[in-house]
Design a protein around this motif. Structure first.
Motif, PDB file in Angstrom:
ATOM      1  N   THR A  21       0.834  -1.201   0.000  1.00 44.33           N
ATOM      2  CA  THR A  21       0.000   0.000   0.000  1.00 44.33           C
ATOM      3  C   THR A  21       0.868   1.249   0.000  1.00 44.33           C
ATOM      4  O   THR A  21       0.599   2.200  -0.746  1.00 44.33           O
ATOM      5  N   ARG A  77       2.389  -0.236 -10.696  1.00 49.42           N
ATOM      6  CA  ARG A  77       1.541   0.011  -9.523  1.00 49.42           C
ATOM      7  C   ARG A  77       0.612   1.201  -9.750  1.00 49.42           C
ATOM      8  O   ARG A  77      -0.576   1.152  -9.439  1.00 49.42           O
ATOM      9  N   MET A 113      -6.311   2.619 -13.134  1.00 47.24           N
ATOM     10  CA  MET A 113      -7.048   1.927 -14.193  1.00 47.24           C
ATOM     11  C   MET A 113      -7.034   0.436 -13.869  1.00 47.24           C
ATOM     12  O   MET A 113      -6.129  -0.278 -14.282  1.00 47.24           O
ATOM     13  N   LEU A 114      -8.050  -0.020 -13.161  1.00 46.59           N
ATOM     14  CA  LEU A 114      -8.041  -1.374 -12.597  1.00 46.59           C
ATOM     15  C   LEU A 114      -7.980  -2.490 -13.633  1.00 46.59           C
ATOM     16  O   LEU A 114      -7.252  -3.453 -13.465  1.00 46.59           O
ATOM     17  N   ASP A 115      -8.747  -2.398 -14.689  1.00 46.87           N
ATOM     18  CA  ASP A 115      -8.889  -3.513 -15.632  1.00 46.87           C
ATOM     19  C   ASP A 115      -8.094  -3.323 -16.914  1.00 46.87           C
ATOM     20  O   ASP A 115      -8.468  -3.841 -17.959  1.00 46.87           O
ATOM     21  N   SER A 147      -6.726  11.911  -9.906  1.00 46.62           N
ATOM     22  CA  SER A 147      -6.443  11.338  -8.592  1.00 46.62           C
ATOM     23  C   SER A 147      -5.257  11.970  -7.900  1.00 46.62           C
ATOM     24  O   SER A 147      -4.874  11.538  -6.809  1.00 46.62           O
ATOM     25  N   VAL A 182       2.358   1.663  -3.469  1.00 49.03           N
ATOM     26  CA  VAL A 182       1.374   2.187  -4.427  1.00 49.03           C
ATOM     27  C   VAL A 182       1.180   3.686  -4.210  1.00 49.03           C
ATOM     28  O   VAL A 182       1.152   4.468  -5.167  1.00 49.03           O
ATOM     29  N   LEU A 239      -2.103   0.402 -12.491  1.00 48.50           N
ATOM     30  CA  LEU A 239      -3.136  -0.506 -11.999  1.00 48.50           C
ATOM     31  C   LEU A 239      -3.993   0.131 -10.911  1.00 48.50           C
ATOM     32  O   LEU A 239      -5.137  -0.266 -10.722  1.00 48.50           O
ATOM     33  N   HIS A 240      -3.456   1.117 -10.217  1.00 47.74           N
ATOM     34  CA  HIS A 240      -4.263   1.793  -9.202  1.00 47.74           C
ATOM     35  C   HIS A 240      -5.331   2.683  -9.829  1.00 47.74           C
ATOM     36  O   HIS A 240      -6.472   2.682  -9.386  1.00 47.74           O
TER      37      HIS A 240
END
Length: 142
Positions: A48, A108, A114-116, A134, A51, A111-112
Motif C-alpha cells: 500500500t 503500480r 485503471m483497474l482492468d 487522482s 502504491v 493498476l491503481h
C-alpha cells in the motif's frame, strides 16, 4: 486479534453505566495462524505504501511540470503510432523526458488508477486523465 478485541482486553470502558465489570482472562493458547496473518498485514501495508508513493511520484511528474504532457505524448508518438502504450514504453518516455521511475512503480500506479487495463495496451490519454484526477487524493507524506 483485532484492534477492538485488544482494546476490550486491555482498557476499561469509557462510560460504564453500572459497577465495573471483571474482565475475562487473557487467552494464553498459541494461535498458529497469528504469525501468518501478521506477516500478511505487514506485506499488505508495504505494498500500500509503495502504491501511494508510485501514484504520488507519477502525479508529481504529470501535474507539476509545464508542458510535460506534450513532451511525453511526443515521445509516445516516436515509439508507436497507436493510442495505446506498454509499461516499458511509458518508462522509456519518462526517461527521455528526464524523469526516472521504476517499471514496477509505473505498473503500480497504472493498476491503481485503471483497474482492468492490459499492461501492454494502456490508453495513455485516459491514463493522463486518471492520474491528474487522482493527484490530490494522495497528499504528500509528512
Amino acid at each position: 486479534i483485532s484492534y477492538n478485541e485488544f482494546c476490550d482486553q486491555m482498557l476499561d470502558e469509557d462510560f460504564p453505566v453500572g459497577m465495573m465489570k471483571t474482565k475475562a482472562p487473557l487467552n494464553h493458547n498459541y494461535d498458529g495462524d497469528y504469525a501468518d496473518r501478521a506477516e500478511y498485514r505487514v506485506v499488505e501495508r508495504q505494498e500500500t505504501n509503495a502504491v501511494r508513493k508510485a501514484i504520488r511520484q507519477l502525479g508529481d511528474i504529470l501535474s507539476k511540470r509545464e508542458n510535460i504532457l506534450f513532451k511525453i505524448t511526443r515521445e509516445f508518438k516516436h515509439l508507436t503510432h497507436e493510442d495505446v502504450v506498454s509499461v516499458a514504453q511509458i518508462h522509456q518516455a519518462l526517461l527521455q523526458t528526464g524523469h526516472s521511475m521504476e517499471p514496477e512503480d509505473i505498473t503500480r500506479a497504472v493498476l491503481h488508477v485503471m483497474l482492468d487495463v492490459d499492461l501492454d495496451r494502456i490508453p495513455y490519454v485516459e491514463l493522463f486523465k486518471a492520474v491528474k484526477t487522482s493527484f490530490h487524493e494522495f497528499p504528500a507524506t509528512r
